[in-house]
Design a protein around this motif. Structure first.
Motif, PDB file in Angstrom:
ATOM      1  N   LEU A   1       0.730  -1.239   0.013  1.00 22.08           N
ATOM      2  CA  LEU A   1      -0.011  -0.105   0.143  1.00 22.08           C
ATOM      3  C   LEU A   1       0.936   1.402   0.055  1.00 22.08           C
ATOM      4  N   ALA A   2       2.001   1.257   0.504  1.00 20.32           N
ATOM      5  CA  ALA A   2       2.760   2.227   0.818  1.00 20.32           C
ATOM      6  C   ALA A   2       3.507   2.842  -0.640  1.00 20.32           C
ATOM      7  N   ARG A   3       3.501   1.697  -1.513  1.00 16.04           N
ATOM      8  CA  ARG A   3       4.029   1.853  -2.854  1.00 16.04           C
ATOM      9  C   ARG A   3       3.012   2.876  -3.695  1.00 16.04           C
ATOM     10  N   LEU A   4       1.999   3.028  -3.371  1.00 20.39           N
ATOM     11  CA  LEU A   4       0.916   3.910  -3.937  1.00 20.39           C
ATOM     12  C   LEU A   4       0.954   5.137  -3.055  1.00 20.39           C
ATOM     13  N   GLY A   5       1.882   5.351  -2.225  1.00 19.54           N
ATOM     14  CA  GLY A   5       1.877   6.512  -1.454  1.00 19.54           C
ATOM     15  C   GLY A   5       0.862   6.535  -0.379  1.00 19.54           C
ATOM     16  N   LEU A   6       0.354   5.502   0.122  1.00 17.46           N
ATOM     17  CA  LEU A   6      -0.785   5.626   1.178  1.00 17.46           C
ATOM     18  C   LEU A   6      -0.281   4.858   2.267  1.00 17.46           C
ATOM     19  N   GLN A   7      -0.537   5.420   3.494  1.00 19.75           N
ATOM     20  CA  GLN A   7      -0.316   4.723   4.753  1.00 19.75           C
ATOM     21  C   GLN A   7      -1.703   4.758   5.505  1.00 19.75           C
ATOM     22  N   PRO A   8      -2.093   3.590   6.061  1.00 15.83           N
ATOM     23  CA  PRO A   8      -3.692   3.450   6.511  1.00 15.83           C
ATOM     24  C   PRO A   8      -3.440   4.258   7.797  1.00 15.83           C
ATOM     25  N   ASP A   9      -4.865   4.894   8.201  1.00 16.60           N
ATOM     26  CA  ASP A   9      -4.841   5.733   9.280  1.00 16.60           C
ATOM     27  C   ASP A   9      -5.153   4.731  10.489  1.00 16.60           C
ATOM     28  N   ASN A  10      -5.396   3.292  10.147  1.00 15.08           N
ATOM     29  CA  ASN A  10      -5.564   2.348  11.041  1.00 15.08           C
ATOM     30  C   ASN A  10      -5.311   1.022  10.721  1.00 15.08           C
TER      31      ASN A  10
END
Length: 200
Positions: A28-37
């Motif tokens: 998911l981080a490869r898409l530039g996203l970090q989950p909020d939880n």
């Protein structure tokens, strides 16, 4: 009324990843996203009798997304299934199971089905699935024993992890490498972008 998806002043949507898998978080981080939880979904993963692998993977992703109370967040869930024909291979919880899986996969093609489901705060579900064909080389007893000794098989569908040393035993794949790891990024990006996540 301003559409949130086109309003630059609107706050971006928030995301819960319904998986404790560090691999999915890294992807998911490869898409530039970090989950909020991160909230691991706790569901019964037993296949229904006569359930085919594709339907099983989609059902698991859907049920995981629905099992997590996201509140005002979107919930992203996924499930990866390794299948030989109509046979769903188990997640290897012991060395004997992993050995049986590798012996079955040796020298032959198999499918990896990676389903994802995105639940919006209003309960709306978006779903995608990737299908990848993978072929191992013909594995010798020594190669299987060496791989088992590494412990990379623990908890992995089909008894292997492509992101580890098993990749050196795979002759070729056709489809999504990230899907085999656990989160098909092409499909995930499409779902998240359609939900208003800022992915360019």
């Amino acid at each position: 009324m301003t559409d949130r998806l086109t309003d630059p002043a609107a706050a971006p949507p928030r995301l819960i990843l319904a998986s404790a898998s560090p691999r999915r978080r890294e992807l998911l981080a490869r898409l530039g996203l970090q989950p909020d939880n991160v909230i691991a979904a706790d569901i019964d993963e037993t296949p229904i009798p006569s359930e085919v692998p594709r339907a099983y993977a989609k059902r698991m992703a859907r049920e995981k997304a629905l099992a997590v109370d996201g509140g005002d967040c979107h919930v992203l869930a996924g499930d990866t299934v390794v299948a030989v024909g109509r046979r769903i291979l188990p997640k290897a919880e012991d060395k004997q199971t992993a050995k049986a899986c590798l012996e079955l996969l040796s020298g032959r093609r198999h499918k990896v089905l990676s389903a994802i489901a995105l639940k919006a705060p209003d309960g709306t579900l978006r779903e995608r699935i990737s299908e990848t064909v993978v072929r191992f080389k013909a594995l010798s007893h020594e190669e299987i024993a060496h791989y088992l000794a590494l412990g990379e098989w623990e908890g992995k569908a089909g008894g292997y992890a492509i992101q580890g040393s098993a990749e050196g035993l795979i002759a070729w794949i056709s489809g999504s490498h990230s899907g085999v790891v656990g989160l098909p990024l092409f499909e995930a990006r499409a779902l998240l972008k359609s939900a208003g996540f800022p992915l360019g």
